[in-house]
Design a protein around this motif. Structure first.
Motif, PDB file in Angstrom:
ATOM      1  N   HIS A   1      20.389  38.399  79.027  1.00 55.33           N
ATOM      2  CA  HIS A   1      20.662  36.969  78.798  1.00 55.33           C
ATOM      3  C   HIS A   1      21.991  36.573  79.460  1.00 55.33           C
ATOM      4  O   HIS A   1      22.059  35.587  80.187  1.00 55.33           O
ATOM      5  N   ASN A   2      23.031  37.368  79.226  1.00 59.70           N
ATOM      6  CA  ASN A   2      24.354  37.013  79.746  1.00 59.70           C
ATOM      7  C   ASN A   2      24.433  37.147  81.269  1.00 59.70           C
ATOM      8  O   ASN A   2      25.111  36.348  81.922  1.00 59.70           O
ATOM      9  N   ASN A   3      23.747  38.134  81.825  1.00 59.31           N
ATOM     10  CA  ASN A   3      23.676  38.239  83.286  1.00 59.31           C
ATOM     11  C   ASN A   3      23.134  36.934  83.872  1.00 59.31           C
ATOM     12  O   ASN A   3      23.652  36.414  84.867  1.00 59.31           O
ATOM     13  N   GLU A   4      22.085  36.444  83.239  1.00 54.80           N
ATOM     14  CA  GLU A   4      21.428  35.238  83.739  1.00 54.80           C
ATOM     15  C   GLU A   4      22.355  34.021  83.604  1.00 54.80           C
ATOM     16  O   GLU A   4      22.385  33.165  84.486  1.00 54.80           O
ATOM     17  N   VAL A   5      23.122  33.970  82.520  1.00 53.22           N
ATOM     18  CA  VAL A   5      24.074  32.864  82.343  1.00 53.22           C
ATOM     19  C   VAL A   5      25.087  32.859  83.497  1.00 53.22           C
ATOM     20  O   VAL A   5      25.366  31.818  84.092  1.00 53.22           O
TER      21      VAL A   5
ATOM     22  N   ARG B   1      24.784  34.071  86.530  1.00 52.99           N
ATOM     23  CA  ARG B   1      24.163  33.681  87.803  1.00 52.99           C
ATOM     24  C   ARG B   1      23.853  32.193  87.832  1.00 52.99           C
ATOM     25  O   ARG B   1      23.984  31.535  88.869  1.00 52.99           O
ATOM     26  N   LYS B   2      23.463  31.652  86.661  1.00 47.62           N
ATOM     27  CA  LYS B   2      23.123  30.237  86.596  1.00 47.62           C
ATOM     28  C   LYS B   2      24.372  29.376  86.848  1.00 47.62           C
ATOM     29  O   LYS B   2      24.304  28.374  87.567  1.00 47.62           O
ATOM     30  N   VAL B   3      25.487  29.775  86.271  1.00 43.89           N
ATOM     31  CA  VAL B   3      26.739  29.031  86.489  1.00 43.89           C
ATOM     32  C   VAL B   3      27.049  28.996  87.984  1.00 43.89           C
ATOM     33  O   VAL B   3      27.397  27.959  88.539  1.00 43.89           O
ATOM     34  N   LEU B   4      26.884  30.136  88.639  1.00 48.75           N
ATOM     35  CA  LEU B   4      27.156  30.192  90.078  1.00 48.75           C
ATOM     36  C   LEU B   4      26.218  29.264  90.844  1.00 48.75           C
ATOM     37  O   LEU B   4      26.652  28.481  91.696  1.00 48.75           O
TER      38      LEU B   4
ATOM     39  N   SER C   1      20.573  28.885  73.763  1.00 43.11           N
ATOM     40  CA  SER C   1      20.406  28.132  75.010  1.00 43.11           C
ATOM     41  C   SER C   1      20.627  29.042  76.213  1.00 43.11           C
ATOM     42  O   SER C   1      21.424  29.990  76.161  1.00 43.11           O
ATOM     43  N   GLU C   2      19.918  28.735  77.283  1.00 47.29           N
ATOM     44  CA  GLU C   2      20.040  29.541  78.506  1.00 47.29           C
ATOM     45  C   GLU C   2      21.417  29.423  79.142  1.00 47.29           C
ATOM     46  O   GLU C   2      21.745  30.174  80.051  1.00 47.29           O
ATOM     47  N   SER C   3      22.205  28.445  78.696  1.00 46.71           N
ATOM     48  CA  SER C   3      23.518  28.301  79.323  1.00 46.71           C
ATOM     49  C   SER C   3      24.644  28.832  78.437  1.00 46.71           C
ATOM     50  O   SER C   3      25.807  28.775  78.822  1.00 46.71           O
ATOM     51  N   ASP C   4      24.316  29.374  77.267  1.00 44.87           N
ATOM     52  CA  ASP C   4      25.352  29.921  76.389  1.00 44.87           C
ATOM     53  C   ASP C   4      25.444  31.433  76.508  1.00 44.87           C
ATOM     54  O   ASP C   4      24.426  32.121  76.560  1.00 44.87           O
ATOM     55  N   LEU C   5      26.674  31.936  76.497  1.00 44.88           N
ATOM     56  CA  LEU C   5      26.858  33.383  76.364  1.00 44.88           C
ATOM     57  C   LEU C   5      26.518  33.767  74.926  1.00 44.88           C
ATOM     58  O   LEU C   5      26.776  32.989  73.998  1.00 44.88           O
ATOM     59  N   VAL C   6      25.932  34.942  74.756  1.00 48.56           N
ATOM     60  CA  VAL C   6      25.558  35.385  73.409  1.00 48.56           C
ATOM     61  C   VAL C   6      26.130  36.767  73.115  1.00 48.56           C
ATOM     62  O   VAL C   6      26.347  37.565  74.021  1.00 48.56           O
ATOM     63  N   TYR C   7      26.392  37.028  71.825  1.00 46.76           N
ATOM     64  CA  TYR C   7      26.863  38.350  71.412  1.00 46.76           C
ATOM     65  C   TYR C   7      26.186  38.730  70.105  1.00 46.76           C
ATOM     66  O   TYR C   7      25.762  37.860  69.338  1.00 46.76           O
ATOM     67  N   ILE C   8      26.081  40.034  69.868  1.00 46.85           N
ATOM     68  CA  ILE C   8      25.438  40.485  68.631  1.00 46.85           C
ATOM     69  C   ILE C   8      26.425  41.111  67.651  1.00 46.85           C
ATOM     70  O   ILE C   8      26.155  41.164  66.472  1.00 46.85           O
ATOM     71  N   ASP C   9      27.575  41.584  68.154  1.00 47.70           N
ATOM     72  CA  ASP C   9      28.560  42.207  67.253  1.00 47.70           C
ATOM     73  C   ASP C   9      29.854  41.403  67.258  1.00 47.70           C
ATOM     74  O   ASP C   9      30.262  40.880  68.295  1.00 47.70           O
ATOM     75  N   ARG C  10      30.506  41.400  66.106  1.00 45.90           N
ATOM     76  CA  ARG C  10      31.842  40.795  66.060  1.00 45.90           C
ATOM     77  C   ARG C  10      32.812  41.649  66.867  1.00 45.90           C
ATOM     78  O   ARG C  10      32.640  42.858  66.957  1.00 45.90           O
TER      79      ARG C  10
END
Ligand SMILES: *[C@@H]1O[C@H](CO)[C@@H](O)[C@H](O)[C@H]1NC(C)=O
Ligand SMILES: *[C@@H]1O[C@H](CO)[C@@H](O)[C@H](O)[C@H]1NC(C)=O
Ligand SMILES: *[C@@H]1O[C@H](CO)[C@@H](O)[C@H](O)[C@H]1NC(C)=O
Length: 351
Positions: free
Chosen positions: A185-189, A191-194, A266-275
């Motif tokens: 997911h984050n890789n795609e975010v 690349r999308k920003v670029l 959202s496809e444009s948000d960075l996501v995380y699973i751990d604090r």
């Protein structure tokens, strides 16, 4: 392989192996004697499919290494005042050391290195440095009859760069776990920003600057711009959790944590699973290198201030005298006369 490719390999390898001098010396003789095959096996932390790509496209792997370095440099710039300064204890990969915890810091590093790889590959294509790509061929000939401009020059082929980044960078996700979903997911975010920040540049042609004809082409944005946008997304990163939907109860998709129903991020948000850990102490379990020895600012109220940076452990003061040439004047003829200036300076480092 050409000499500059060999030199790049050595740079990439030495960047990856500060501690393993023997790898460096080994690299030179290996490249000369055996070429890409051996080198691709020596680069630490490549997934099997990445190794295969390395062997089939050794020229591109060098560019990927440069792209990763671009990402790491930008990460270090964006986090230069933070407790976490983009360093990690962890597995060595072509993208630097990997963070073990699925934190928002990990999210940032994945996004920026995926974007860095796409950026570097696209730039190398435009400059004719890679064998399977060049300028964007879709952007040739007339484009907009009304506005009266046409595509000209060399448009950066961002689609190729992005596809290559997807092919190579995403290939490191071999474990079927929650981190895989987060990382992809984050890789795609990144690349999308670029892709969204590609620029249109135009040039007028005609008598004395008149714009009888105008040609335009797409160019890559400065990577710094991508760094700022992703830093902003890091601050607003979304906490997600994994949903195990299939019969085998394998991680299937991500949902926003504590959301009603199954709201996907959202496809444009960075996501995380751990604090995030607090990054104060060195901790192999979280990959934190700690802040001992970091420079801090005694008067700053922000994270670069000694209180926050040193986590209350206190700091050491180093005094030294800075000496430099000053008040230089040109004397007729012909030399420069200077005074020597000096100043007592202090720096502070965390205990
Ligand atoms: C392309 O190759 C040239 C010559 O080796 C090099 O100077 C330049 O930095 C390369 N450009 C990219 C974007 O890799
Ligand atoms: C980040 O912090 C660590 C730990 O203090 C330090 O060893 C490293 O050199 C720093 N990296 C950068 C890029 O400042
Ligand atoms: C330390 O922080 C203060 C306040 O934020 C700032 O004005 C000053 O320039 C900083 N000093 C250094 C050496 O960065």
């Amino acid at each position: 392989m050409s000499l500059h490719i060999i030199l790049y390999f050595l740079q990439v390898l030495s960047a990856l192996s500060h501690t393993e001098h023997n790898v460096h010396t080994m690299a030179l003789s290996s490249v000369v004697a055996l070429g890409a095959n051996i080198i691709c096996n020596k680069i630490p932390g490549l997934a099997p499919r990445q190794r295969a790509i390395c062997q089939s496209r050794p020229d591109a792997i060098i560019v990927i290494g440069e792209g990763a370095q671009l990402g790491i440099n930008e990460c270090q710039y964006q986090f230069r005042y933070g407790r976490w300064n983009c360093s990690a204890l962890g597995e060595k990969t072509v993208f630097g050391q990997e963070l073990r915890v699925g934190s928002r810091e990990a999210a940032f590093t994945y996004a920026i290195t995926a974007a860095g790889a796409a950026h570097a590959v696209t730039a190398a294509c435009s400059q004719g440095n890679l064998s399977h790509c060049g300028c964007d061929r879709e952007k040739q000939g007339y484009y907009n009859q009304e506005e009266g401009w046409k595509w000209g020059g060399c448009s950066a082929d961002i689609k190729y760069g992005i596809a290559f980044s997807r092919w190579f960078v995403d290939a490191r996700e071999i474990k079927k776990n929650a981190r895989r979903l987060m990382n992809l997911h984050n890789n795609e975010v990144g690349r999308k920003v670029l892709e969204e920040r590609m620029k249109l540049e135009c040039k007028c042609h005609g008598v004395s600057g008149s714009c009888t004809t105008k040609t335009c082409w797409t160019t890559l944005p400065k990577f710094r711009e991508i760094g700022y946008i992703l830093k902003d997304k890091y601050n607003k990163a979304v906490h997600v959790e994994v949903v195990r939907a299939s019969r085998l109860r394998q991680p299937t998709f991500l949902k926003v944590k504590k959301s009603q129903g199954y709201r996907k991020p959202s496809e444009s948000d960075l996501v995380y699973i751990d604090r995030s850990p607090n990054y104060c102490e060195e901790d192999a379990a979280t990959g934190s290198v700690g802040t001992q020895g970091r420079l801090c600012n005694r008067t700053s109220p922000h994270t670069d201030g000694c209180d926050l940076m040193c986590c209350g452990r206190g700091y050491n003061t180093h005094q030294y005298t800075k000496v430099w040439q000053c008040n230089c004047k040109f004397q007729w003829c012909c030399f420069v006369k200077c005074n020597t200036c000096s100043e007592r300076t202090e720096v502070f480092t965390c205990k």
